[in-house]
Design a protein around this motif. Structure first.
Motif, PDB file in Angstrom:
ATOM      1  N   ILE A   1     -13.063  -3.443   8.295  1.00  0.00           N
ATOM      2  CA  ILE A   1     -14.012  -3.943   9.278  1.00  0.00           C
ATOM      3  C   ILE A   1     -13.316  -4.694  10.410  1.00  0.00           C
ATOM      4  O   ILE A   1     -13.965  -5.356  11.196  1.00  0.00           O
ATOM      5  CB  ILE A   1     -15.061  -4.859   8.618  1.00  0.00           C
TER       6      ILE A   1
ATOM      7  N   PRO B   1     -11.916  -5.657  13.895  1.00  0.00           N
ATOM      8  CA  PRO B   1     -12.314  -5.206  15.234  1.00  0.00           C
ATOM      9  C   PRO B   1     -11.128  -4.573  15.954  1.00  0.00           C
ATOM     10  O   PRO B   1     -10.186  -5.259  16.343  1.00  0.00           O
ATOM     11  CB  PRO B   1     -12.760  -6.507  15.913  1.00  0.00           C
TER      12      PRO B   1
ATOM     13  N   TRP C   1      -9.560  -2.927  19.121  1.00  0.00           N
ATOM     14  CA  TRP C   1      -9.740  -2.833  20.564  1.00  0.00           C
ATOM     15  C   TRP C   1      -8.859  -1.709  21.095  1.00  0.00           C
ATOM     16  O   TRP C   1      -7.652  -1.679  20.850  1.00  0.00           O
ATOM     17  CB  TRP C   1      -9.332  -4.143  21.232  1.00  0.00           C
TER      18      TRP C   1
ATOM     19  N   GLU D   1     -10.623  -0.582  26.515  1.00  0.00           N
ATOM     20  CA  GLU D   1     -11.557  -1.695  26.361  1.00  0.00           C
ATOM     21  C   GLU D   1     -10.909  -3.011  26.769  1.00  0.00           C
ATOM     22  O   GLU D   1     -11.534  -3.851  27.423  1.00  0.00           O
ATOM     23  CB  GLU D   1     -12.024  -1.777  24.908  1.00  0.00           C
TER      24      GLU D   1
ATOM     25  N   LYS E   1     -20.599  -6.329  23.179  1.00  0.00           N
ATOM     26  CA  LYS E   1     -20.471  -5.251  22.196  1.00  0.00           C
ATOM     27  C   LYS E   1     -21.217  -5.565  20.903  1.00  0.00           C
ATOM     28  O   LYS E   1     -21.483  -4.661  20.111  1.00  0.00           O
ATOM     29  CB  LYS E   1     -18.990  -5.007  21.872  1.00  0.00           C
ATOM     30  N   PHE E   2     -21.526  -6.847  20.676  1.00  0.00           N
ATOM     31  CA  PHE E   2     -22.192  -7.237  19.435  1.00  0.00           C
ATOM     32  C   PHE E   2     -23.703  -7.256  19.639  1.00  0.00           C
ATOM     33  O   PHE E   2     -24.213  -7.947  20.516  1.00  0.00           O
ATOM     34  CB  PHE E   2     -21.713  -8.618  18.990  1.00  0.00           C
TER      35      PHE E   2
ATOM     36  N   PRO F   1     -15.745  -8.584  13.873  1.00  0.00           N
ATOM     37  CA  PRO F   1     -15.483  -7.252  13.320  1.00  0.00           C
ATOM     38  C   PRO F   1     -16.533  -6.252  13.772  1.00  0.00           C
ATOM     39  O   PRO F   1     -17.628  -6.622  14.215  1.00  0.00           O
ATOM     40  CB  PRO F   1     -15.538  -7.484  11.805  1.00  0.00           C
ATOM     41  N   GLN F   2     -16.222  -4.998  13.592  1.00  0.00           N
ATOM     42  CA  GLN F   2     -17.046  -3.938  14.164  1.00  0.00           C
ATOM     43  C   GLN F   2     -18.409  -3.791  13.510  1.00  0.00           C
ATOM     44  O   GLN F   2     -19.375  -3.457  14.171  1.00  0.00           O
ATOM     45  CB  GLN F   2     -16.290  -2.604  14.088  1.00  0.00           C
ATOM     46  N   ASN F   3     -18.494  -3.998  12.199  1.00  0.00           N
ATOM     47  CA  ASN F   3     -19.751  -3.656  11.527  1.00  0.00           C
ATOM     48  C   ASN F   3     -20.424  -4.853  10.868  1.00  0.00           C
ATOM     49  O   ASN F   3     -21.107  -4.718   9.860  1.00  0.00           O
ATOM     50  CB  ASN F   3     -19.507  -2.569  10.481  1.00  0.00           C
TER      51      ASN F   3
END
Length: 448
Positions: free
Chosen positions: A48, A50, A52, A56, A135-136, A187-189
């Motif tokens: 998870i 993040p 980049w 970006e 992005k979140f 983190p991404q998810n």
């Protein structure tokens, strides 16, 4: 051991209200240069983390790509940099991280550097935090207050873990750079982010709130922790209230109804307000003993094995956040540990109190003495002065050291398994050195 009860109102809010819309990034004439060194596997990173991409990063900082590199997480400290990470060179008030850009980074596995020898100050780097925030699209909880931010933030994060992955402030990094780095590290998810917002002067909370854009905005209390830069507690309250000023319809403001300086703060039109505390009008109310015969509310029983009403207040704030997110029932479990041998208070100087400094330290030390702690350890010249004024110097149960590192060496020789220990002090006193020494004793204390 105190038993507390919360009542939870039957009507809750829709969690879908807290999804944020993206905003455009503002441009700047200053450039960040994006330098890439080599490609490397990301297998060592969490699933998870993040990641980049170079595009970006360039868009976030309005930078120029000198050489491309692979996607990766971002690190701002060369001492903790891991293989596969980008190094973000920050120029702060005391250090310029560009000085640490050396070939050694390549040996550590750094895949690229985000640098800017032109940018005169750190403020330009907030563009990257804005990009990360855009992005979140989950729920972000912002917590401020004169005391209890770290404890409450941790309680909220633990509660939200039952709903999904949570990202939170590391330690108590709640200033401008700390909040910025917390946003960059989302983190991404994850579905939830819980951030502390700290301040010591007017306008700082407003700046952090604009950067974080919380879906839920929490004010715990107003105290004398910042009086060095304010003329009164009312001014402190106004500064804390900046977190509410730009709340939008759909956001929720969670306020301590027991603090008149907090509950009187204005909330923008159309913004939901959730009150917590002991007053009857609270949306989430706690009592020191179980209450019967209340049918319109759901009561949740819990036990806190640690002394202090403030912990119940922090837990009540956590319950209020849960209500704002749509929880119909909140279960908080606190497990009792073995009977303790002695009670120990380790206190570091309280900074930024201004004219209230002397009386505040004397009052705190008097309270500890009246509470019959078996051992009181003091760190810093302010508490030493208080001990002298109260004629406590030389008392058998009083220990003094000028700094945390010196005290850490002495205190470990006086502790035993099952002692109950309170460690508190301003961030500048570095009381974490004492905590680390106690943990290293391996006496069975919890790690958090």
């Amino acid at each position: 051991m105190p038993l507390y009860c919360f009542h939870i109102p039957p009507t809750t809010l829709n969690p879908s209200h807290f999804h944020q819309k993206s905003h455009k990034i503002l441009g700047t004439h200053n450039e960040k240069r994006v330098l890439a060194s080599r490609k490397i596997s990301h297998a060592a990173h969490s699933r998870i983390s993040p990641l980049w991409t170079v595009d970006e990063i360039a868009e976030a900082v309005n930078g120029t790509i000198v050489q491309r590199g692979p996607p990766g997480p971002i690190c701002t400290d060369t001492r903790t940099l891991e293989p596969g990470q980008w190094f973000f060179a920050i120029r702060g008030e005391n250090f310029d991280a560009h000085e640490f850009i050396t070939p050694e980074l390549g040996h550590k596995g750094c895949v690229g550097v985000i640098g800017n020898w032109v940018c005169p100050n750190w403020d330009k780097g907030f563009k990257m935090a804005n990009y990360a925030r855009n992005k979140f699209h989950g729920c972000l909880v912002g917590v401020t207050g004169s005391a209890g931010k770290t404890t409450t933030r941790t309680m909220i994060a633990l509660t939200l873990e039952s709903l999904g992955l949570v990202h939170q402030t590391h330690g108590n990094e709640n200033n401008r750079i700390g909040v910025c780095l917390s946003l960059i590290g989302i983190p991404q998810n994850v579905g939830f982010v819980v951030l502390e917002l700290g301040m010591d002067r007017r306008g700082e909370i407003m700046e952090l709130a604009r950067m974080a854009r919380p879906s839920i905005r929490v004010i715990l209390n107003v105290g004398c922790a910042h009086l060095e830069n304010f003329a009164s507690l009312e001014e402190v309250a106004m500064a804390k209230g900046e977190i509410l000023a730009e709340a939008k319809p759909g956001d929720v403001c969670v306020l301590n109804a027991d603090d008149p300086l907090v509950v009187s703060l204005p909330v923008p039109h159309g913004v939901k307000k959730v009150l917590f505390g002991q007053r009857l009008e609270c949306d989430v109310r706690f009592a020191a003993e179980k209450v019967h015969g209340v049918m319109e509310f759901e009561w949740v029983e819990f036990v806190i094995p640690s002394p202090g009403l403030h912990l119940a207040q922090n837990a009540c704030a956590t319950a209020a956040v849960a209500v704002a997110l749509g929880f119909l029932f909140l279960k908080l479990e606190y497990h009792c540990r073995d009977l303790f041998l002695k009670r120990v208070a380790i206190l570091g100087d309280m900074l930024e109190l201004g004219q209230a400094e002397t009386v505040s330290h004397e009052m705190m030390l008097s309270l500890c003495c009246d509470s019959h702690f078996d051992l009181i350890a003091l760190v810093g010249k302010r508490f030493l002065r208080a001990a002298e004024n109260l004629n406590l110097v030389g008392e058998r149960n009083l220990l003094y050291s000028p700094d945390a590192e010196s005290l850490a060496f002495e205190i470990v020789q006086r502790l035993n398994r099952n002692d109950v220990i309170l460690v508190k002090g301003s961030r500048g006193m570095q009381m974490e050195k004492v905590v680390a020494a106690i943990k290293a004793m391996n006496l069975g204390f919890p790690h958090e």
